[in-house]
Write an enzyme that holds these catalytic residues in place. Structure first.
Site, PDB file in Angstrom:
ATOM      1  CG  PHE A 277       0.134   4.772   3.529  1.00 25.53           C
ATOM      2  CD1 PHE A 277      -1.080   4.951   4.327  1.00 25.53           C
ATOM      3  CD2 PHE A 277       0.704   3.560   3.435  1.00 25.53           C
ATOM      4  CE1 PHE A 277      -1.783   3.829   4.871  1.00 25.53           C
ATOM      5  CE2 PHE A 277       0.056   2.379   4.034  1.00 25.53           C
ATOM      6  CZ  PHE A 277      -1.146   2.537   4.434  1.00 25.53           C
TER       7      PHE A 277
ATOM      8  CB  THR B  77      -1.094  -0.050   1.198  1.00 25.04           C
ATOM      9  OG1 THR B  77      -1.808  -1.062   1.125  1.00 25.04           O
ATOM     10  CG2 THR B  77      -1.831   1.231   1.148  1.00 25.04           C
TER      11      THR B  77
END
Length: 382
Positions: free
Chosen positions: A267, A265
């Site tokens: 960010f 992921t």
């Protein structure tokens, strides 16, 4: 010897929890870090002796013709600012406060601690609240998940980037480690149903099917872990992070149960002020723009980067909410319409580079709107 101080305008370099304002200070208020706890007045020899005649230059600054006194410790003199002074030390983050969506143990909090290991994390109920906390000076920065290698882009957060005026100052790539958690003493064979965020459940379908576990959606992974801990039931588990297991006192029954091992992921770290671009390491720039009407205009817009050998690492399109439809052909009373889009692009170049500046200047020829969301260092693979 009388020391004369001339007022200058300076701005603080370190993060503050209150609005930064310019202020007039004496030049001698600036001191080196070694003498920060001492008064910025140094002992001089021959104090009280009469100085020789002083002269004034064209700018009105007083110049001493000659002085028989010298500073005993030259290290006490104020040091001029250098380029490195504009950037805080990577380890100097103990006073940084970062907001994130969720509760303690969320992956967003882990990403914040990855970027600033000593920071204070501030949980928020919604992503919008995390943005507002920065804008209201309640925190220094916010962390925002923007895309996942399995689930794709988080469109809601792209909209928030445009709605708010924060700047991207850093990116963090976090390898996802989904863990099956349960109350202490339970085995994974005893788990009959599991709680977690819908995306986390979708990323662990095969593992959960093999165990014959029923899936129940929760607000987020950390909340799921909290609910399991508070219930105390042995047949209910949660899919969450290792950090969540430690915080809520749960046992880790299995690690890395996600179907795709390479689950990452991305960010973004957001701040009120933009980062000053540099060229000493790889940088990335994020922009958003809308295009004028015309055939091949998107091709022309992307070509401005190719012409300058600038690589595009991300392209995302979102319909404009305020003006979603655009007339394509007015020959039929304007009935033929299509969506009007905003384009989000990440390109691998710093705004300190001439080629990036020329590319954006060229891009403006085809756009009706353009905004730089941030220029920040590329998060290198660890």
């Amino acid at each position: 010897m009388a020391l004369r101080c001339f007022p200058i305008w300076v701005c603080p370099q370190t993060p503050h929890r209150y609005p930064l304002v310019s202020r007039r200070v004496s030049l001698w208020e600036c001191s080196s870090s070694a003498a920060s706890s001492q008064r910025a007045v140094t002992a001089v020899e021959g104090e009280g002796r009469e100085l020789k005649k002083q002269s004034t230059d064209e700018m009105g600054l007083v110049r001493e013709a000659k002085s028989g006194a010298f500073h005993r410790d030259l290290s006490m003199l104020p040091k001029p600012l250098t380029a490195s002074s504009l950037y805080s030390s990577a380890g100097d983050d103990s006073e940084v406060r970062i907001s994130f969506q969720g509760i303690p143990g969320a992956y967003s909090e882990t990403a914040a601690l990855e970027a600033y290991p000593n920071c204070e994390t501030v949980p928020c109920e919604h992503f919008e609240t995390a943005f507002q906390a920065v804008e209201l000076w309640l925190v220094d920065k916010a962390v925002l998940p923007i895309e996942n290698s399995v689930g794709g882009s988080i469109h809601r957060n792209y909209d928030l980037l445009l709605r708010h005026r924060l700047h991207i100052v850093q990116e963090v790539h976090l390898h996802v480690n989904h863990c099956l958690l349960g109350v202490p003493g339970v085995t994974k064979e005893e788990i009959k149903c599991v709680l977690s965020h819908p995306q986390a459940l979708d990323q662990c379908v095969n593992s959960l099917n093999d165990l014959g576990i029923q899936r129940i959606s929760a607000k987020d992974t950390a909340t799921a872990a909290q609910n399991v801990a508070s219930s105390g039931k042995k047949d209910i588990g949660a899919i969450a992070s290792v950090r969540a297991a430690n915080i809520y006192g749960l046992d880790i029954l299995a690690e890395n149960i996600q179907d795709d091992v390479n689950n990452v992921t991305r960010f973004l770290i957001l701040a009120r002020e933009p980062m000053i671009p540099r060229t000493d390491r790889p940088y990335k720039t994020s922009i958003v723009f809308s295009l004028e009407e015309g055939p091949g205009v998107l091709f022309k817009a992307l070509a401005v980067f190719a012409l300058r050998s600038i690589n595009l690492s991300k392209i995302e399109s979102r319909p404009q909410r305020r003006r979603p439809l655009r007339v394509v052909d007015g020959s039929n009373n304007g009935s033929a319409k299509s969506f009007d889009y905003l384009f989000y692009i990440d390109f691998e170049a710093s705004m300190a580079e001439i080629r990036a500046q020329h590319a954006l200047g060229h891009l403006q020829e085809f756009t009706s709107f353009i905004r730089i969301l941030g220029c920040y260092p590329v998060d290198l693979v660890r």
